[in-house]
Each structure stands twice: as structure tokens, then as C-alpha cells.
Write a protein that holds these residues in place. Sequence first.
Motif, PDB file in Angstrom:
ATOM      1  N   UNK A  26       0.804  -1.173   0.085  1.00 14.52           N
ATOM      2  CA  UNK A  26       0.130  -0.085   0.087  1.00 14.52           C
ATOM      3  C   UNK A  26       0.750   1.108  -0.276  1.00 14.52           C
ATOM      4  N   UNK A  27       0.267   2.269  -0.372  1.00 15.15           N
ATOM      5  CA  UNK A  27       0.937   3.770  -0.495  1.00 15.15           C
ATOM      6  C   UNK A  27       0.117   4.740  -0.157  1.00 15.15           C
ATOM      7  N   UNK A  28       0.440   5.666   0.822  1.00 22.28           N
ATOM      8  CA  UNK A  28      -0.333   6.999   0.841  1.00 22.28           C
ATOM      9  C   UNK A  28       0.399   8.272   0.449  1.00 22.28           C
ATOM     10  N   UNK A  29      -0.305   9.179  -0.295  1.00 21.55           N
ATOM     11  CA  UNK A  29       0.474  10.382  -0.585  1.00 21.55           C
ATOM     12  C   UNK A  29       1.503  11.075   0.379  1.00 21.55           C
ATOM     13  N   UNK A  30       0.792  11.072   1.839  1.00 18.89           N
ATOM     14  CA  UNK A  30       1.630  11.506   2.759  1.00 18.89           C
ATOM     15  C   UNK A  30       2.974  10.740   3.218  1.00 18.89           C
ATOM     16  N   UNK A  31       3.132   9.668   2.700  1.00 12.63           N
ATOM     17  CA  UNK A  31       4.429   9.124   2.933  1.00 12.63           C
ATOM     18  C   UNK A  31       5.532   9.728   2.044  1.00 12.63           C
ATOM     19  N   UNK A  32       5.233  10.481   0.890  1.00 12.50           N
ATOM     20  CA  UNK A  32       6.224  11.139   0.265  1.00 12.50           C
ATOM     21  C   UNK A  32       7.135  12.035   0.842  1.00 12.50           C
ATOM     22  N   UNK A  33       6.501  12.692   1.756  1.00 14.06           N
ATOM     23  CA  UNK A  33       7.417  13.742   2.469  1.00 14.06           C
ATOM     24  C   UNK A  33       8.427  13.343   3.204  1.00 14.06           C
ATOM     25  N   UNK A  34       8.298  12.148   3.517  1.00  7.01           N
ATOM     26  CA  UNK A  34       9.465  11.304   4.283  1.00  7.01           C
ATOM     27  C   UNK A  34      10.352  10.606   3.302  1.00  7.01           C
ATOM     28  N   UNK A  35       9.743  10.148   2.175  1.00  6.05           N
ATOM     29  CA  UNK A  35      10.896   9.491   1.128  1.00  6.05           C
ATOM     30  C   UNK A  35      11.673  10.719   0.651  1.00  6.05           C
ATOM     31  N   UNK A  36      11.113  11.961   0.352  1.00  7.00           N
ATOM     32  CA  UNK A  36      11.705  13.024  -0.024  1.00  7.00           C
ATOM     33  C   UNK A  36      12.816  13.528   0.980  1.00  7.00           C
ATOM     34  N   UNK A  37      12.530  13.714   2.326  1.00  3.24           N
ATOM     35  CA  UNK A  37      13.208  13.885   3.429  1.00  3.24           C
ATOM     36  C   UNK A  37      14.564  13.130   3.368  1.00  3.24           C
ATOM     37  N   UNK A  38      14.479  11.779   3.310  1.00  2.00           N
ATOM     38  CA  UNK A  38      15.658  10.980   3.170  1.00  2.00           C
ATOM     39  C   UNK A  38      16.361  11.014   2.095  1.00  2.00           C
ATOM     40  N   UNK A  39      15.767  10.938   0.867  1.00  2.00           N
ATOM     41  CA  UNK A  39      16.283  10.932  -0.411  1.00  2.00           C
ATOM     42  C   UNK A  39      17.014  12.266  -0.514  1.00  2.00           C
ATOM     43  N   UNK A  40      16.596  13.420  -0.147  1.00  2.32           N
ATOM     44  CA  UNK A  40      17.196  14.661  -0.281  1.00  2.32           C
ATOM     45  C   UNK A  40      18.456  14.743   0.733  1.00  2.32           C
ATOM     46  N   UNK A  41      18.679  14.003   1.650  1.00  9.74           N
ATOM     47  CA  UNK A  41      19.864  13.811   2.524  1.00  9.74           C
ATOM     48  C   UNK A  41      21.005  13.237   1.522  1.00  9.74           C
ATOM     49  N   UNK A  42      20.377  12.109   0.920  1.00 12.62           N
ATOM     50  CA  UNK A  42      21.469  11.347   0.083  1.00 12.62           C
ATOM     51  C   UNK A  42      21.806  11.844  -1.112  1.00 12.62           C
ATOM     52  N   UNK A  43      20.884  12.778  -1.432  1.00  6.60           N
ATOM     53  CA  UNK A  43      21.004  13.807  -2.861  1.00  6.60           C
ATOM     54  C   UNK A  43      21.907  14.889  -2.640  1.00  6.60           C
ATOM     55  N   UNK A  44      22.389  15.301  -1.388  1.00  7.88           N
ATOM     56  CA  UNK A  44      22.691  16.707  -1.223  1.00  7.88           C
ATOM     57  C   UNK A  44      24.376  16.560  -1.120  1.00  7.88           C
ATOM     58  N   UNK A  45      24.989  17.667  -1.045  1.00  5.01           N
ATOM     59  CA  UNK A  45      26.516  17.894  -0.958  1.00  5.01           C
ATOM     60  C   UNK A  45      26.983  16.932   0.078  1.00  5.01           C
ATOM     61  N   UNK A  46      26.546  16.620   0.781  1.00  3.51           N
ATOM     62  CA  UNK A  46      27.521  15.774   1.778  1.00  3.51           C
ATOM     63  C   UNK A  46      27.223  14.329   1.799  1.00  3.51           C
ATOM     64  N   UNK A  47      26.429  14.058   0.352  1.00  2.00           N
ATOM     65  CA  UNK A  47      25.996  12.448   0.192  1.00  2.00           C
ATOM     66  C   UNK A  47      27.053  11.530   0.661  1.00  2.00           C
ATOM     67  N   UNK A  48      28.300  11.727   0.293  1.00  2.00           N
ATOM     68  CA  UNK A  48      29.375  10.496   0.691  1.00  2.00           C
ATOM     69  C   UNK A  48      29.352  10.223   2.139  1.00  2.00           C
TER      70      UNK A  48
END
Length: 334
Positions: free
Chosen positions: A210-232
Amino acid sequence: MQVAKIATLALSIALPGLAQAATPSYGERLEGFAYPYPLKSFAFESQNQKLEMGYMDVAPNGKANGRTAVLMHGKNFCGATWVATIKTLSEAGYRVIAPDQIGFCTSSKPAHYQYSFQQLALNTHALLDSLGVDKVSLVGHSTGGMLATRFALMYPQQTDKLVMVNPIGLEDWKAEGVPYRSVDQWYQRELKVSAEGIRQYEQKTYYDGRWKPEYDQWVNMLAGLFNGPGKQAVAWNSALIYDMIFTQPVFYEFPNLKVPTLLMIGDRDTTAIGSDIAPPEVKERIGQYAQLGKDTAKRIPGAELVEFKGLGHAPQMEEPERFHKALLEGLQLK
């Protein structure tokens, strides 16, 4: 027709850039992501280096009940993901402290750190000491459940209640036959983390498809951390943390717990570290929370089990009202 072809070609060229732009880019300590309550920082020294722990400290909203709840986040979560629980507990009279552990979210990402649940418990104890808090109710979710268990084992006199919400570590995966990954292998894996990969994994493993749209904010939170300048640095600390989780089970010490314990289990959860590389016969038998919850409750002296039928890894996010009603009842001291 030619115009349509040109437009289609232009769109296909632009799509990779659009897909990349759809994933936010946050700083090494989650700079750019807004926390639901004021974020504070605890500076301390550990393992010969200066570190900082981000945390929220939310006062009771209304009549205080004199108790403090400490919320411990999971591996793919942050203190911010407890937003609904913080609000609920605060309105019920609790002071609520929600730290981000070292290596996670808004806290330091050291280049070298010997991660252990004992060390993270020590860090959390130091934070609480700095705030003058001497008695807490622990609520640990996922990896936070492993940490909350370790904290309760180390500081039983400071723990008036232990609540574990779909904790991982209810089994010893390596003893079950899951192959070992080196830190270097984890690091290479973590460098490839993407929003789509996170979403697919969580939908399959956490939420039973299952999936709810409100989960996307937490996906983006985590993905944004790994997608940023400090990803290494983010990926490296994540690799070290995964090694800690896999090699330091609390499973064998559940019978040693001496504090009132509540297990809250969404029975459709199938989370198991390393299941993606486990042999088929191993993968089939691990991560079965419908049974793991019952088995674990029997191993913890006097433990109470609350099962959420049909829910997955994060019942506090899937059905907040149902979860919080059970949590408030379960936190009562008897």
C-alpha cells in the motif's frame, strides 16, 4: 506530425533532468528541511571528537503530567517523522524529547566513529543529563527499538516504561543465515540510494504493497539527504550504522529487561536487514512480524503485546488515531 515528434524528443531529453529536480537536495545535516518544532543542538565530545546532536524538546501543551517521553527514530526515519506522536503526547501532558542520533538526519556525520547501540545510548543519556531529565518513557521505532532496548538494559533505573514499535532485531539475521555485507559493500549500496528506490522498498516491505501520498514527504526527506552535497558522508555513516545493526543484536538480551515493556506490532511488516541478498529459503522465514511479535513478548518478562492487524512497519504513520489511542493507554504506569 513533425512538430509532435520534436516536442516528444524535447520532452524525453528533459525528463532525466526533471526527475532529478523532483528529488530535493538537503545539506549533510538535513539543512533545508523544515522540522515541525524548534530544533536544538546538543554539543558534546565522543571518541576524541566534537559532535552535535539535533533534537526537539517540546513542552506539555496544557496540564503537565510530570512525565517525559523520549522518542527514538528508525534507520530510515528522523525525529521529524514523529510529528503526530509529539503533538499527541504533548497534548496529553508529556514533555517530549525527540533526538536525531549521531550519523542521522540533523546530527553530526563523523568521518570515523565506532558505532554501537551502547554508544548511542550513552549519547542519549548525556543529552538527557544536560536537560536535567532523570526518568523517561522510551518509545523506540524500528532501529530505535533496538536502541531503546539497549538504553533500558543500561539504565533501568531511568526508564519507567519501554515501548517498542515494530522494532527490528527481533531475530538474529546472521544466525538465520543472512550473508554478511562489509562496510565497503554497504557504502557502495548506500551511494545508490534514490527516492524511487526508497519508495519501492518501503511500499513492499513496510506497507504490504500500500501507499499513501503523505508518505512521500518522508521519502523526499531521506532521499534529499542522500542527494545533497554531503552525500558521501551520509552514505558512509549509513554504512557504518547498518553494520552496527547487523552485527549487534539485542535479541539475546530481551529476557534481561527489568522495566515494564510494551510491544506494538503491525503484523504485515516484513522488515529484515539483508533480506535482499539472503538465500530464498532464508528470505522466506525472516521478517515475519505476525509471529515475531508474539515470540518476543514471551521472552520479555511481563511484556504486553498490542497487535495492529493489517498494518505494517509504521502503524503510527498508517493509522495515527488508532496507534495513539493504544500508545496513551500503554504508557500508563501500573
